[in-house]
Structure formats: structure tokens, C-alpha cells
Write a protein that holds these residues in place. Structure first.
Motif, PDB file in Angstrom:
ATOM      1  N   UNK A 181       0.827  -1.217   0.000  1.00 38.72           N
ATOM      2  CA  UNK A 181       0.000   0.000   0.000  1.00 38.72           C
ATOM      3  C   UNK A 181       0.858   1.263   0.000  1.00 38.72           C
ATOM      4  N   UNK A 182       2.035   1.159  -0.599  1.00 39.27           N
ATOM      5  CA  UNK A 182       2.935   2.308  -0.678  1.00 39.27           C
ATOM      6  C   UNK A 182       2.618   3.197  -1.855  1.00 39.27           C
ATOM      7  N   UNK A 183       3.556   4.050  -2.199  1.00 38.69           N
ATOM      8  CA  UNK A 183       3.376   4.974  -3.311  1.00 38.69           C
ATOM      9  C   UNK A 183       4.243   4.554  -4.488  1.00 38.69           C
ATOM     10  N   UNK A 184       3.826   4.940  -5.674  1.00 38.06           N
ATOM     11  CA  UNK A 184       4.584   4.609  -6.868  1.00 38.06           C
ATOM     12  C   UNK A 184       5.843   5.473  -6.949  1.00 38.06           C
ATOM     13  N   UNK A 185       6.858   4.939  -7.599  1.00 30.72           N
ATOM     14  CA  UNK A 185       8.069   5.712  -7.855  1.00 30.72           C
ATOM     15  C   UNK A 185       8.224   5.863  -9.354  1.00 30.72           C
ATOM     16  N   UNK A 186       8.835   6.942  -9.781  1.00 30.85           N
ATOM     17  CA  UNK A 186       8.999   7.208 -11.206  1.00 30.85           C
ATOM     18  C   UNK A 186      10.314   6.686 -11.759  1.00 30.85           C
ATOM     19  N   UNK A 187      11.289   6.487 -10.888  1.00 25.06           N
ATOM     20  CA  UNK A 187      12.606   6.037 -11.334  1.00 25.06           C
ATOM     21  C   UNK A 187      12.739   4.525 -11.187  1.00 25.06           C
ATOM     22  N   UNK A 188      13.326   3.884 -12.183  1.00 25.56           N
ATOM     23  CA  UNK A 188      13.545   2.446 -12.162  1.00 25.56           C
ATOM     24  C   UNK A 188      14.385   2.066 -10.944  1.00 25.56           C
ATOM     25  N   UNK A 189      13.926   1.029 -10.240  1.00 18.99           N
ATOM     26  CA  UNK A 189      14.651   0.544  -9.071  1.00 18.99           C
ATOM     27  C   UNK A 189      14.990  -0.928  -9.261  1.00 18.99           C
ATOM     28  N   UNK A 190      16.085  -1.344  -8.631  1.00 16.10           N
ATOM     29  CA  UNK A 190      16.589  -2.702  -8.801  1.00 16.10           C
ATOM     30  C   UNK A 190      16.952  -3.277  -7.435  1.00 16.10           C
ATOM     31  N   UNK A 191      16.780  -4.588  -7.285  1.00 18.11           N
ATOM     32  CA  UNK A 191      17.109  -5.242  -6.024  1.00 18.11           C
ATOM     33  C   UNK A 191      17.732  -6.611  -6.314  1.00 18.11           C
ATOM     34  N   UNK A 192      18.658  -7.023  -5.443  1.00 21.53           N
ATOM     35  CA  UNK A 192      19.279  -8.333  -5.551  1.00 21.53           C
ATOM     36  C   UNK A 192      18.384  -9.383  -4.889  1.00 21.53           C
ATOM     37  N   UNK A 193      18.247 -10.531  -5.544  1.00 20.22           N
ATOM     38  CA  UNK A 193      17.496 -11.652  -4.978  1.00 20.22           C
ATOM     39  C   UNK A 193      18.269 -12.942  -5.257  1.00 20.22           C
ATOM     40  N   UNK A 194      17.935 -13.994  -4.511  1.00 15.22           N
ATOM     41  CA  UNK A 194      18.589 -15.292  -4.694  1.00 15.22           C
ATOM     42  C   UNK A 194      17.575 -16.346  -5.128  1.00 15.22           C
ATOM     43  N   UNK A 195      18.031 -17.297  -5.942  1.00 14.45           N
ATOM     44  CA  UNK A 195      17.176 -18.390  -6.393  1.00 14.45           C
ATOM     45  C   UNK A 195      16.861 -19.312  -5.211  1.00 14.45           C
ATOM     46  N   UNK A 196      15.588 -19.691  -5.089  1.00 16.14           N
ATOM     47  CA  UNK A 196      15.104 -20.534  -3.998  1.00 16.14           C
ATOM     48  C   UNK A 196      14.860 -21.950  -4.512  1.00 16.14           C
ATOM     49  N   UNK A 197      15.252 -22.935  -3.725  1.00 12.79           N
ATOM     50  CA  UNK A 197      15.036 -24.331  -4.068  1.00 12.79           C
ATOM     51  C   UNK A 197      13.549 -24.585  -4.339  1.00 12.79           C
ATOM     52  N   UNK A 198      13.239 -25.330  -5.410  1.00 14.28           N
ATOM     53  CA  UNK A 198      11.844 -25.560  -5.789  1.00 14.28           C
ATOM     54  C   UNK A 198      11.070 -26.305  -4.691  1.00 14.28           C
ATOM     55  N   UNK A 199      11.699 -27.232  -4.014  1.00 15.42           N
ATOM     56  CA  UNK A 199      11.004 -27.969  -2.948  1.00 15.42           C
ATOM     57  C   UNK A 199      10.585 -27.029  -1.825  1.00 15.42           C
ATOM     58  N   UNK A 200      11.461 -26.105  -1.475  1.00 18.60           N
ATOM     59  CA  UNK A 200      11.130 -25.108  -0.454  1.00 18.60           C
ATOM     60  C   UNK A 200       9.974 -24.230  -0.945  1.00 18.60           C
ATOM     61  N   UNK A 201      10.044 -23.827  -2.199  1.00 17.64           N
ATOM     62  CA  UNK A 201       9.008 -22.968  -2.766  1.00 17.64           C
ATOM     63  C   UNK A 201       7.660 -23.679  -2.796  1.00 17.64           C
ATOM     64  N   UNK A 202       7.680 -24.956  -3.131  1.00 18.32           N
ATOM     65  CA  UNK A 202       6.427 -25.705  -3.252  1.00 18.32           C
ATOM     66  C   UNK A 202       5.761 -25.932  -1.900  1.00 18.32           C
ATOM     67  N   UNK A 203       6.532 -25.925  -0.812  1.00 19.55           N
ATOM     68  CA  UNK A 203       5.929 -26.053   0.518  1.00 19.55           C
ATOM     69  C   UNK A 203       5.082 -24.836   0.862  1.00 19.55           C
ATOM     70  N   UNK A 204       5.450 -23.687   0.285  1.00 16.71           N
ATOM     71  CA  UNK A 204       4.665 -22.470   0.521  1.00 16.71           C
ATOM     72  C   UNK A 204       3.549 -22.320  -0.512  1.00 16.71           C
ATOM     73  N   UNK A 205       3.887 -22.511  -1.787  1.00 14.17           N
ATOM     74  CA  UNK A 205       2.894 -22.464  -2.859  1.00 14.17           C
ATOM     75  C   UNK A 205       2.489 -23.901  -3.174  1.00 14.17           C
ATOM     76  N   UNK A 206       1.381 -24.354  -2.586  1.00 12.47           N
ATOM     77  CA  UNK A 206       1.004 -25.763  -2.672  1.00 12.47           C
ATOM     78  C   UNK A 206       0.720 -26.211  -4.112  1.00 12.47           C
ATOM     79  N   UNK A 207       0.260 -25.302  -4.952  1.00 16.03           N
ATOM     80  CA  UNK A 207      -0.009 -25.622  -6.355  1.00 16.03           C
ATOM     81  C   UNK A 207       0.907 -24.815  -7.265  1.00 16.03           C
ATOM     82  N   UNK A 208       2.175 -24.957  -7.046  1.00 15.64           N
ATOM     83  CA  UNK A 208       3.160 -24.232  -7.837  1.00 15.64           C
ATOM     84  C   UNK A 208       3.145 -24.751  -9.273  1.00 15.64           C
ATOM     85  N   UNK A 209       3.007 -23.865 -10.262  1.00 15.46           N
ATOM     86  CA  UNK A 209       2.995 -24.330 -11.661  1.00 15.46           C
ATOM     87  C   UNK A 209       4.343 -24.920 -12.067  1.00 15.46           C
TER      88      UNK A 209
END
Length: 251
Positions: free
Chosen positions: A153-181
Motif C-alpha cells: 500500500x505504498x506509493x509509486x516511484x517514477x525512477x527504475x529501481x533494482x534489487x538483488x534476490x537469490x534463487x530458492x530451491x523448488x522444494x522449499x518454494x512448493x511447501x509455501x505455494x502448494x499448487x506451484x505451476x
């Protein structure tokens, strides 16, 4: 999937506009002006930013299929990191090529090519991004960029922003998203304070300088990480389909 997860996924898949799937950048930084020159802002007929995308040939932008629900996309803006500036390179959309198996993001195949009304000249302002030939590795360090909301519920920004993220193991992801495509990558948004939020679907997940994923969805209207992994379409699984459209310049 229990009832609460079903309800959340239903609302996630039916949201549009600023509350659409995917998201803006949480706990990121402003992208340097000479970086990510492949980034595209996909806008509606009123000039409002709807989704991200990225240039993979002089006349095709890759994005998420769900970004064009109700055919709201009208034009593509390239060559600028600031949506306030009027000096971006504008192209209308000549053709929409959604993957033939796409139904909704929750069922996967959330990928679409947009054929531009005219080719874009490459140079100091605009460049292509290379696609992968192989998948990703667990814990691989990547980055994702976008315009807009910087918190729930924040505000939009006009300038492109970037963030670092790491790849998550699919098994870990599927425990949270029960119907992961199938054919998706999970990265960021879980056990971290970094990830995407509402309104920036279609942008690229970039690893080692290549666009390996497309922002597809996160947890409905909630960017208070850590909670659920962010989900991206795995581009490596769709390379024959992409290559055929680029060669034929049609779909």
C-alpha cells in the motif's frame, strides 16, 4: 490446497492494474542510468504504467501474459529510467503473442511476446538482453527491476529501481505455494526483506547478465517480507517457442 490458500490465489489471479500480479521493488535502490537498457514500461492508452517488459530483439518485447488481461496494454516505452521524462522511445503494440497454453498465472505458461509497431535502433539508450540456454541454480545471485510501489500500500516511484534476490530451491518454494505451476523459478520474497510487490509483472529476473525469468506473481497484496517466495516464469523452458516467433516475426 486449504480454503485460505484457495481464496488468496483466487484474488491474486483476478487482480488488475496497480494491484495486479507481480510487483514493484522492495528494499532496492535506484538503477544507474547506464544500466538495464533493455527495460520497457508497458502502458495503457492513458499513459499509465501497467507492467514491465524487456527488449529481446529490435521489434519484440518479452513480458508476462497476464499483463494484457482485457487488452489494456497500448504502448511500450523504452530508453528511459524515469517515467516522468518525456524523452522515452515510444512504440505501439502491433501484435500480442501469448503462449498457447496460458490460462492464468496460477496455472503457469505466463509468458507473452509483444511485436512493436516499428523496430527500435540500438545504441547508448537502448540495448537487447540475452536469453539463457540453461536453467538457474539454487542460491544463485540475481536481480530484478521495476517501477512503482516500494511497500505494501505504498506509493509509486517514477525512477527504475533494482534489487538483488537469490534463487530458492523448488522444494522449499512448493511447501509455501502448494499448487506451484511447472516451468517456474522462485527467487526473493522469502527469508529476506527483498523482492517484488504489486504492479511490476513482466519484468526480467536477470542472472549473470541474462534474462532467466519473468515476474509472474507474489503473495496477494502483501509485500511485508519474508512470507512467500516470488514466482517467475522460467524462460529457458520456452526458448523454441520464442525463437520461432522471432524468426517468423509473427504468431
Amino acid at each position: 490446497m486449504h480454503a485460505l490458500h484457495k481464496l488468496l490465489l483466487f484474488h491474486l489471479l483476478t487482480s488488475l492494474g496497480r494491484d495486479a500480479l507481480g510487483g514493484k521493488i522492495i528494499n532496492g535502490k535506484k538503477a544507474p542510468e547506464n544500466s538495464m537498457l533493455y527495460m520497457a514500461s508497458l502502458q495503457n492508452s492513458r499513459g499509465q504504467h501497467v507492467c514491465g517488459g524487456f527488449l529481446i530483439s529490435e521489434d519484440f518485447v518479452l513480458t508476462a501474459a497476464h499483463c494484457d488481461i482485457k487488452m489494456i496494454l497500448a504502448k511500450v516505452i523504452l530508453g528511459t529510467h524515469s517515467l516522468k521524462e518525456a524523452n522515452g522511445i515510444k512504440r505501439s503494440i502491433a501484435k500480442r503473442c501469448k503462449h498457447p497454453s496460458y490460462v492464468d498465472a496460477g496455472k503457469g505458461h505466463d509468458i507473452m511476446l509483444l511485436k512493436l509497431s516499428g523496430e527500435v535502433s540500438l545504441g547508448k539508450r537502448v540495448q537487447l538482453i540475452e536469453l539463457p540456454r540453461y536453467g538457474t541454480e539454487e542460491n544463485q545471485k540475481c536481480e530484478v527491476a521495476g517501477w512503482g510501489l516500494n511497500k505494501t500500500r505504498g506509493t509509486s516511484v517514477n525512477d527504475l529501481r533494482v534489487v538483488d534476490v537469490s534463487i530458492i530451491n523448488r522444494r522449499v518454494c512448493k511447501r509455501k505455494w502448494r499448487r506451484l505451476p511447472d516451468n517456474v523459478i522462485c527467487a526473493g520474497g522469502y527469508n529476506t526483506t527483498k523482492g517484488i510487490c504489486q504492479g511490476d509483472s513482466g519484468g526480467p529476473l536477470v542472472c549473470n547478465g541474462k534474462a532467466v525469468g519473468i515476474v509472474s506473481f507474489n503473495h496477494i497484496r502483501n509485500c511485508n517480507y519474508p512470507d512467500y517466495p516470488n514466482v517467475y516464469t522460467d524462460i529457458s523452458k520456452y526458448l523454441p517457442w520464442i525463437d520461432n516467433i522471432l524468426q517468423q516475426k509473427n504468431c
